[in-house]
Motif scaffolding. Structure first.
Motif, short mmCIF file in Angstrom:
data_model
loop_
_atom_site.label_atom_id
_atom_site.label_comp_id
_atom_site.label_asym_id
_atom_site.label_seq_id
_atom_site.Cartn_x
_atom_site.Cartn_y
_atom_site.Cartn_z
N GLY A 111 0.83 -1.20 0.00
CA GLY A 111 0.00 0.00 0.00
C GLY A 111 0.87 1.25 0.00
N GLY B 79 -1.34 -2.94 6.12
CA GLY B 79 -2.58 -2.19 6.09
C GLY B 79 -3.73 -2.89 6.78
N GLU C 238 3.53 -8.31 -1.87
CA GLU C 238 2.13 -7.88 -1.84
C GLU C 238 1.24 -9.05 -2.22
N GLY D 213 -2.59 -1.45 -2.50
CA GLY D 213 -3.40 -1.82 -1.34
C GLY D 213 -4.82 -1.33 -1.48
N GLN D 214 -5.44 -1.08 -0.32
CA GLN D 214 -6.82 -0.61 -0.32
C GLN D 214 -6.94 0.74 -1.01
#
Length: 554
Positions: free
Chosen positions: A237, A338, A258, A264-265
């Motif tokens: 992220g 995250g 990852e 990421g989000q």
């Protein structure tokens, strides 16, 4: 773009060779010339071209062939490439066949043998046909095509993985696109039981693939190039990407791991408008793409999709255990995993997740929701950004917010934007208490805390953007966490005692250091962090400075 195809079909080898020679001489620089010696062979070729999404511009076919005549071939071929021009080669005695071809196969022209000289009897005719084809035909999509079912969780997984890794693809719904059913047949797949079917431009295909299967085909790196690194970053992220850029740019051999896709989000956010330096905003995908390019320019290895299952300490080394059984060792480990959206624990959710109920996924599913009413659960920035994005496609977007207003968790600029959009409705004090459906989501039950009532409304799509669950179970017993799983760092480790349990150094933990020397945490996974993209980037950058201080004493 691949050259459009001209397909010539004739069972006479000499004629076939002559046709191909003349076609190649005149059109070989602009078109790909393919020949087949029978109707059956040609039909198989046409199906393979369809699977590769290569356009056919012209069929030039002999009428008198055994087993399958030219007209019979064209009647089947035009069902696959209806826009292709059609020319029939006939002898003087085949006038009746030519008339039949005009009526049944809708040929554009019939050519009499022999056609010498081609400059007078062949090229002028074909020039007109090919010019007409080019003027009226749009170039085909040249990327990956995914054939699947909108309500299939595995189809959603494939789409989401490609979208989050910014790989262009074309979605073909088996229930809506006639071409989808044809492609399944041409691929000799086992009907809907073979979905999703992923077709690649070179004609290869994957049936019900995993993310790792797709990653291998599209060239993503899933294995590390070396066994040891100065810095291993878990999580891609904003915090992980920032740490990767700063670490590698300052000379640290760096690998970032990852499990889904870089960004990421935040990478799935449709619009980030309060990030410094971008006055008109940018999408999370754009931010991730820029950061990945920057990191790779400095030599960062990015492993995706790859997941970490554990870590152990061995002297001054940190050994990272990957879920595929491999291991990486390093001097320093940075955890930037995250948070994930919290599961909505109501009846019916598990069975319908991926089949009308989605966590995040606004960028993936928005187009499929065109003209529908969609429901969003959540009241923070991610939910607001999704609502704004969905409003461009859906008939109505209903935000279900448990609290009394949006002000507690959403930026004011986003609140103002939502208020200005006519087809976004905000229902405060509302929550989903049940979802219903058999094969896919059909309705949801909404409880209103203000009125004390419950209402069942029809719904095809429900998107969840609530809470924050840290992804730290793999660190159980390694570093100290709070009750929710957030990682304790720096001064938060010193609240009830002088030093963390098992701490062996004379100094206190650095600001972003965990209870284990040489293991750091940054971004949303860290206890007390600010859940904003800029904050994650800042923590990832700052962490590298403490990492250098740690390494100077190792």
């Amino acid at each position: 773009m691949a050259k459009p195809v001209i397909l010539s079909v004739d069972d006479d080898p000499e004629v076939l060779q002559a046709v191909a020679r003349d076609l190649r001489r005149q059109y070989g620089d602009r078109f790909r010339i393919i020949r087949a010696d029978s109707g059956a062979t040609a039909l198989d070729t046409v199906q393979q071209l369809k699977l590769r999404n290569e356009p056919v511009s012209l069929f030039i076919v002999d009428q008198r062939m055994p087993h399958m005549s030219g007209v019979e071939f064209l009647e089947q071929a035009i069902a696959i490439f209806p826009d292709a021009k059609r020319a029939l080669l006939t002898a003087y005695a085949d006038t009746d066949a030519a008339i039949r071809a005009i009526n049944s196969a809708r040929i554009d022209y019939y050519l009499l043998k022999p056609w010498d000289p081609p400059e007078e009897r062949l090229y002028p005719v074909l020039d007109d046909l090919l010019d007409d084809w080019q003027a009226t035909t749009s170039p085909p999509f040249e990327g990956i095509r995914v054939v699947g079912n909108r309500w299939s969780p595995q189809s959603h997984q494939v789409k989401d993985f490609l979208a989050r890794n910014q790989v262009p693809y074309q979605w073909l719904d088996i229930e809506l696109a006639p071409e989808a059913q044809e492609l399944v047949a041409y691929a000799e797949a086992d009907g809907t039981r073979s979905l999703p079917l992923v077709l690649f431009p070179d004609g290869t295909r994957l049936v019900q693939p995993s993310n790792l299967d797709i990653a291998a085909r599209i060239g993503l790196q899933t294995q590390a190039e070396r066994p040891f690194y100065d810095l291993v970053i878990v999580g891609g992220g904003p915090a992980g990407l920032a740490a990767a850029v700063y670490g590698a740019s300052e000379g640290l051999t760096t690998v970032m791991i990852e499990r889904e896709a870089p960004g990421g989000q935040a990478g799935s956010s449709s619009r980030i408008e309060n990030y410094l330096g971008f006055p008109v905003g940018l999408s999370g995908a754009d931010l991730a793409r820029r950061a990945v390019t920057q990191a790779r320019r400095f030599g960062v290895e990015i492993l995706t999709p790859q997941e970490v299952c554990g870590v152990r300490i061995q002297d001054s080394y940190r050994i990272v255990e990957l879920c595929d059984g491999s291991e990486l060792s390093c001097h320093v480990l940075l955890i930037a995993t995250g948070v994930s959206y919290r599961k909505l624990d109501v009846p019916g959710m598990d069975a319908l997740t991926g089949a009308g109920v989605y966590y995040g996924a606004a960028m993936t599913e928005a187009i499929a929701c065109g003209g529908e009413d969609i429901y969003i659960v959540g009241g923070a920035n991610s939910a607001g950004q999704a609502a704004m994005y969905f409003s461009k496609y859906a008939r109505r977007v209903v935000m279900l917010v448990r609290g009394p207003s949006l002000t507690a968790s959403m930026s004011q600029y986003l609140i103002d934007q939502i208020a200005s959009v006519d087809n976004i409705q905000v229902c405060t004090g509302c929550s989903v208490v049940e979802v219903k459906g058999t094969e896919h989501l059909e309705s949801i039950v909404i409880a209103n805390a203000t009125t004390g009532t419950k209402e069942t409304v029809p719904a095809k799509s429900l998107f969840i953007f609530i809470g924050a669950s840290p992804c730290t179970d793999w660190l159980d017993g390694v570093v100290e966490r709070d009750k929710q799983g957030f990682i304790l760092t720096g001064t938060d480790l010193l609240r009830d005692r002088d030093r963390p349990r098992g701490w062996t150094l004379e100094r206190d933990p650095f600001l972003l250091e965990t209870s284990v020397p040489g293991i750091f945490a940054a971004g949303d996974v860290r206890f007390g962090s600010v859940k904003r993209v800029a904050s994650g980037v800042g923590e990832g950058s700052i962490a590298v400075q403490f990492i250098h201080r740690y390494l100077s004493k190792v």
